[in-house]
Scaffold this motif. Structure first.
Motif, PDB file in Angstrom:
ATOM      1  N   MET A   1       0.840  -1.207   0.000  1.00  0.00           N
ATOM      2  CA  MET A   1       0.000   0.000   0.000  1.00  0.00           C
ATOM      3  C   MET A   1       0.872   1.253   0.000  1.00  0.00           C
ATOM      4  N   LYS A   2       1.835   1.269   0.966  1.00  0.00           N
ATOM      5  CA  LYS A   2       2.698   2.452   1.077  1.00  0.00           C
ATOM      6  C   LYS A   2       3.519   2.633  -0.196  1.00  0.00           C
ATOM      7  N   LYS A   3       4.161   1.548  -0.577  1.00  0.00           N
ATOM      8  CA  LYS A   3       5.014   1.603  -1.759  1.00  0.00           C
ATOM      9  C   LYS A   3       4.208   2.017  -2.973  1.00  0.00           C
TER      10      LYS A   3
ATOM     11  N   PHE B   1       1.586   3.804  -3.122  1.00  0.00           N
ATOM     12  CA  PHE B   1       1.260   5.228  -3.137  1.00  0.00           C
ATOM     13  C   PHE B   1       2.425   6.049  -3.700  1.00  0.00           C
ATOM     14  N   VAL B   2       3.617   5.735  -3.173  1.00  0.00           N
ATOM     15  CA  VAL B   2       4.794   6.468  -3.637  1.00  0.00           C
ATOM     16  C   VAL B   2       4.991   6.248  -5.129  1.00  0.00           C
TER      17      VAL B   2
ATOM     18  N   ALA C   1       2.588   8.255  -7.050  1.00  0.00           N
ATOM     19  CA  ALA C   1       2.938   9.676  -7.037  1.00  0.00           C
ATOM     20  C   ALA C   1       4.058   9.947  -8.035  1.00  0.00           C
ATOM     21  N   MET C   2       5.053   9.065  -8.011  1.00  0.00           N
ATOM     22  CA  MET C   2       6.183   9.231  -8.925  1.00  0.00           C
ATOM     23  C   MET C   2       5.718   9.149 -10.369  1.00  0.00           C
TER      24      MET C   2
END
Lengths: 305, 434
Positions: B1-3, B5-6, B9-10
């Protein structure tokens, strides 16, 4: 990749097929980028250096070599030094504030709160908008006569025409538009910090603030360092905000224009490309110096594992 | 999930930068132009885009050659042209202006049109205002087809005049009358001002006052500044007096005098005829405002309107000179010059089309712009003065506007600022690469 280079460095053995493939494909993949860099960045850099020693004719034709004359003029040109000072003033607001605010935001948005993705999206949104469009909207928000800000507060402040505050107003736009980007980088950094540290700290009775300063900041320092370096460079190159927000007849312009803005006016509006090139060389030198200092300074406060 | 999101975004950031690249290459790609592409036509006046695109569409219907009108604002227009010329990548067809025409002609940036004109049935340069043709001629060679010309007139807010019990401006008005009226129309509470002019409004405000007072901005052979001429200084003193009845300089620079007029903040402005297309779309303007002839100078008995005219030019190194010429010929033809006037895009440079333009709208009394082209109006002698220019006017005109900001902030400094401008300007003109 790093494995194979280590092996290759070991006494001369013939490359295995696998290594050869690595070599060929490695180069094949970076070649387009390399070419782009050389054609679009590296070659122009040298051209600019050369041009800074030249007096250019109409439309940049007919470079006449004049040695250091552009640099001598620049030393005596108060507008250049004022613009450099303006640029620093902008950076001094933009960099610390954007980093501090986005760091705090990142910490909050790293917790499990409701609508977390929603908030993240909202803070990241300014990044998606084109800087020129952002500046255009802010220009109207700041308008003395019809602006929303003065309307809401019932004031008559000349946000962008009063030389005393115009530079702050411009920097505020800068902070606002960069927060989201910094925040994303910090979020990525925060997620690398193992939760155990915080658990241990809370068992020992550390407060949230204590955790922030004793765990979060030290462990996040490589990311903070990266953001700091790139933001300082970015802030010193500020152009579009000033260009869109400030009208040419704005009385605050001389105290607000950045060095890149002055470069643009000199090189493109007035067609004096040689002198413009000298100005960006000055900026390059300043940025190089600051970055080198930061690189040395990092030993004091950046913790790599 | 966290990864994820990043990563997203990238990806978002990359998509944006890709989009930015895409936009950029699209712009430059069209000027390279294989014959299937639309001709790139670049102008700086948003108000004229619709009308000119309509004329271009007629052209496409007639010839099958597509042409697309793009608008840049004045500053970026000249930056675009300058960098286009430096890089050998000018748009196909574009406007030329007296500010810079000498430099572009001298450096062979513009398609030379003499052979085309000689072979053309449509274009005879005798049909256009000779002053405009003159601007785009160097060493007897022609580099542009005259497009339009413009004069300056006085806009006034009828409602405000009625409220103050003043009679409307007419041909009996001198600049002194305007000053009196401006005073009477200025309210103490700052809700209404008599007049508005920004240092950037040179052609439409203070140039007219300078020349009516027998002063000058650039001398007759375009080689020296007139900002230190006593007559010029006298006129600029008048400008300083008038500023007392204008909004704060910061307000005028932030908002623009045309917007202040359209929002009922000021009672009068002088503006060029190029503004009509924009003003007639504004309900407040059409309800409250009208046009009068520009005032005259009571001492000299002269009424001066600065005129200027644009030309249609093509890039010298275009891949499609014949197509470009076909479009220039189309723009310059009698029918399309009439259409330009009929549509109210601007007054046309083609002689005898003024009636078409005056009748393009009945929302304002456009005669205010036309009457100044007659020899006399009222008791004053009318004179049309070409907008002052030199080989490369951008440099000094930018400097003048930036310097005048100081005089606007403190009109008592007007004389010092003007004298300072004159010396800087002379230096700049002397260093032009003639």
């Amino acid at each position: 990749m790093s494995e194979s280079t280590k092996q290759a460095a070991v006494p001369k053995k013939k490359m295995t097929t696998w290594e050869k493939n690595q070599f060929v494909y490695g180069w094949a993949f970076i070649l387009p980028t390399m070419l782009g860099l050389i054609v679009l960045n590296i070659y122009p850099i040298f051209l600019t250096i050369y041009q800074s020693f030249c007096k250019t004719g109409d439309f940049g034709r007919g470079n006449v070599f004049i040695g250091l004359e552009n640099y001598a003029t620049m030393l005596k040109d108060p507008a250049v030094w004022q613009s450099l000072l303006n640029t620093f003033k902008y950076a001094i607001i933009e960099v610390p504030f954007s980093i501090a605010i986005s760091l705090v935001l990142a910490v909050f948005l790293n917790r499990k709160i409701k609508f977390r993705s929603g908030y993240r999206t909202i803070f990241f949104l300014p990044m998606i908008a084109a800087p020129a469009a952002v500046a255009m909207v802010w220009r109207w928000l700041y308008n003395t006569q019809f602006g929303l800000l003065n309307h809401i507060f019932g004031t008559h402040i000349q946000w962008i025409s009063d030389p005393k505050i115009a530079w702050i107003s411009v920097a505020v736009i800068g902070v606002w538009s960069i927060i989201g980007y910094n925040m994303v980088l910090f979020l990525a950094g925060l997620q690398e910090i193992p939760g155990d540290y915080y658990e241990a700290a809370s068992i020992d009775g550390a407060s949230g603030i204590r955790e922030f300063f004793s765990i979060t900041i030290p462990l996040l320092s490589p990311t903070i360092f990266f953001v700091l370096v790139t933001r300082v460079i970015g802030a010193l190159q500020v152009f579009d905000l000033v260009y869109v927000v400030m009208d040419r007849t704005n009385p605050a312009l001389p105290k607000t224009q950045s060095l890149v803005y002055l470069f643009y006016q000199t090189a493109f509006t007035n067609g004096n490309k040689g002198y413009g090139a000298a100005m960006v060389m000055l900026l390059l030198a300043v940025i190089l110096l600051i970055t080198v200092v930061q690189m040395y300074g990092q030993k004091k406060w950046v913790h790599y594992d | 999930m966290k990864k994820r999101f990043v990563a997203m975004a990238m990806a978002g950031v990359m998509a944006i930068s890709l989009a930015a690249c895409g936009g950029g290459s699209g712009d430059s790609g069209s000027s390279g132009g294989s014959s299937g592409d639309a001709l790139q036509v670049v102008i700086w006046d948003n108000n004229q885009q619709a009308g000119l695109q309509e004329i271009c569409d007629d052209f496409t219907a007639e010839t099958g050659i597509e042409a697309k009108v793009e608008v840049k604002d004045w500053d970026s227009y000249w930056t675009l042209l300058e960098s286009g010329a430096s890089g050998g990548d000018l748009p196909d067809v574009f406007w030329m202006h007296s500010n810079n025409s000498q430099m572009y002609m001298k450096n062979d940036m513009l398609l030379q049109l003499d052979d085309y004109i000689a072979a053309s049935d449509e274009i005879d340069l005798d049909n256009y205002m000779p002053e405009i043709t003159e601007l785009y001629t160097m060493d007897d060679k022609h580099y542009a087809i005259p497009k339009d010309y413009d004069t300056v007139a006085l806009w006034y807010n009828k409602t405000m005049f009625d409220e103050a019990g003043l009679s409307y401006p007419d041909e009996t008005w001198s600049w002194d009358d305007l000053l009196e009226a401006a005073k009477a129309l200025t309210k103490d509470d700052g809700s209404q001002y008599g007049f508005a002019m920004n240092p950037s409004n040179d052609q439409d405000t203070y140039y007219n006052m300078i020349y009516a007072n027998d002063g000058y901005v650039v001398n007759e052979d375009h080689s020296a500044s007139g900002y230190d001429d006593p007559k010029t200084l006298e006129a600029m003193d008048y400008v300083g007096d008038l500023l007392a009845y204008c909004p704060e300089p910061t307000v005028m620079s932030e908002t623009g005098t045309d917007v202040l007029m359209q929002s009922g903040q000021v009672a009068m402005i002088t503006q060029g005829s190029w503004m009509i297309a924009g003003f007639k779309d504004n309900d407040y303007m059409t309800e409250n405002c009208d046009i009068a002839i520009i005032p005259f100078n009571a001492n000299t008995g002269k009424r001066v309107s600065i005129i200027n005219g644009l030309g249609w030019s093509a890039a010298a190194n275009t891949d499609r000179p014949d197509d470009c010429w076909a479009l220039l010929e189309w723009f310059g033809s009698k029918a399309m010059q009439e259409k330009q006037a009929d549509l109210g895009v601007t007054m046309s440079a083609y002689e005898g089309t003024s009636e078409n333009w005056v009748n393009n709208t009945d929302l304002f009394n456009l005669a205010g712009y036309m009457d100044v082209t007659e020899d006399k109006a009222g008791d004053a002698d009318n004179e049309l003065v070409l907008r002052p220019y030199t080989y490369n006017s951008t440099k000094w005109s930018t400097m003048c506007q930036e310097q005048l900001v100081n005089a606007w902030a403190d009109p008592s400094k007007m004389e010092d600022v003007c004298i300072d401008i004159a010396s800087q300007m002379n230096e700049m003109i002397a260093s032009e690469n003639k």
